[in-house]
Enzyme design. Sequence first.
Site, PDB file in Angstrom:
ATOM      1  N   HIS B 119       0.838  -1.199   0.000  1.00  0.00           N
ATOM      2  CA  HIS B 119       0.000   0.000   0.000  1.00  0.00           C
ATOM      3  C   HIS B 119       0.875   1.252   0.000  1.00  0.00           C
ATOM      4  CE1 HIS B 119      -3.307  -2.603   2.097  1.00  0.00           C
ATOM      5  NE2 HIS B 119      -2.919  -3.088   0.939  1.00  0.00           N
ATOM      6  N   TYR B 123       1.212   4.402  -2.950  1.00  0.00           N
ATOM      7  CA  TYR B 123       1.016   5.853  -2.853  1.00  0.00           C
ATOM      8  C   TYR B 123       2.136   6.594  -3.560  1.00  0.00           C
ATOM      9  CZ  TYR B 123      -2.105   4.101   0.728  1.00  0.00           C
ATOM     10  OH  TYR B 123      -3.063   3.373   1.388  1.00  0.00           O
ATOM     11  N   ASP B 239      -7.683  -5.646   0.605  1.00  0.00           N
ATOM     12  CA  ASP B 239      -6.720  -6.074   1.631  1.00  0.00           C
ATOM     13  C   ASP B 239      -7.182  -5.643   3.017  1.00  0.00           C
ATOM     14  OD1 ASP B 239      -5.027  -7.117  -0.331  1.00  0.00           O
ATOM     15  OD2 ASP B 239      -3.744  -5.332  -0.405  1.00  0.00           O
ATOM     16  N   GLU B 240      -7.633  -4.394   3.122  1.00  0.00           N
ATOM     17  CA  GLU B 240      -7.993  -3.874   4.447  1.00  0.00           C
ATOM     18  C   GLU B 240      -9.155  -4.654   5.058  1.00  0.00           C
ATOM     19  OE1 GLU B 240      -6.158  -2.125   6.183  1.00  0.00           O
ATOM     20  OE2 GLU B 240      -4.808  -1.471   4.608  1.00  0.00           O
TER      21      GLU B 240
HETATM   22 FE   LIG Z   1      -3.009  -0.714   4.346  1.00  0.00          FE
HETATM   23 FE   LIG Z   2      -4.318  -2.844   6.778  1.00  0.00          FE
END
Ligand SMILES: [Fe+2]
Ligand SMILES: [Fe+2]
Lengths: 102, 377
Positions: B119, B123, B239-240
Amino acid sequence: MVPTLTTSTSSQGHKEEAEVHRVLLGKKQILVTEDEPLLPQLERAGVLVEYQCREGYCSSCMIKLLWGKVSYPVEPLAWVHSGYLLTCCAIVKSDIEIALLG
Amino acid sequence: MSYSTFNRKKFDSLQQPMFFGENVNVARYDQQKYPIFEKLIEKQLSFFWRPEEVDLSNDRKDFVKLEEHEQHIFLSNLKYQTLLDSVQGRSPNVALLPIVSLPELETWIETWSFSETIHSRSYTHIIRNIVNDPTKVFDDIIVNDEIAKRAVSVSKYYDDLIELVSLYNTMGLGVHHVPEHGDITVSMKALKKALYLTVASVNVLEAIRFYVSFACSFAFAERTLMEGNAKIIKLIARDEALHLNGTQHMLNLMTSGRDDPEMAVIAQECKQDVIDIFVEAAQQEKEWAQYLFKDGSMIGLNAQILGQYVEYITNVRMQTVGLEPYFSTKNNPIPWINAWLVSDNVQVAPQEAEISSYLVGQIDNDLDGADFDDFDL
Ligand SMILES: [Fe+2]
Ligand SMILES: [Fe+2]
Ligand code: FES
């Protein structure tokens, strides 16, 4: 897994075989089959239910199961608290009463 | 008791609690106390993706055309997410690996944290593709007051736990004097409480804190803007949702007392603290929405709608860990977001890997959109 029967009009004569169940939600009553999970059937009935993954791991679709029976063809990854069900993967197995989270 | 990277003791790992039992020795998965954690590992691995596979050349063109207040919304959200994933890319490892006692849980923690590093890298991929000077964006993260406030909330429980555990590992139980921190009592109860609150605060972080930002990304994409970004956010959201499952299991196992009876007592004692953590996070997210929209809203979203969404999603998340909903909001004010959050059809086309490269500084802003048509997939 219980074999599912199709619920066409022709099966009306054999009520004990037609796996149609009533889902009570407040004042609403929705008929569902065992052919697919509860979530898409609620959506087609116009009930807005929360969801995210639609495959049993995120818990977003959790709602209250007040009474009745549901089963999971595959055990979901999400933790299912007793008295709740996951609409995206639960198959309704009897008449049930549910309540949305609030 | 100090930490050992390979505990020489012979013990039955099936009899260990999740945390604060024996240090793990053999990384073995033939027998598992909680098979759910291996299932999460497998699922996470099946989700594997690389940011570079998502092409962002159209996003750069879109970004230039956004109004200034929309650019503020977009970049601020990326900065905030960068903060959150900076924390998450290291903290589960640093805080939890020294105290975990089950091999399958240890490996889940590492797998989880690793996915957060993807992640973070995404970014950078986004930012260097849409702005000329990424440095400015990243440098602001540490000095921006709005982000700093949140940094305190998302790191303080981790930091408390890490401090207590390191004292425990070096000095053992007792009252220890730490320069500038005063006397600190290290007891099993204090350690377990710090752990419980940490897991709760991470659960809240992943349950709520990303969602204002997700909503904005998808609201842009609804207008067919910043669609590469939305694709990445979809992958992150997937994913979260899985990470959330991990902390939900840890919390529910702790609360049930099945894993460690003392944890059930602590969970009971900390119930109000956990509610407070949820409410504080929701409050901060609502304030974040106001900060985002301080110079103007975007089509389909404003601070009020987002505030309602935060309350709604907080209620949903609280109930998944056995708490009563806190807010009176009963409906999702932006139900369209679920179609974006849903995991199916998150597909990264293989061809995209070939055409995506860092186009930074190479895209001439005057280029006609048609020049890129060959690349549209
Ligand atoms: Fe994350
Ligand atoms: Fe996470
Ligand atoms: S939608 Fe994710 S568990 Fe049902």
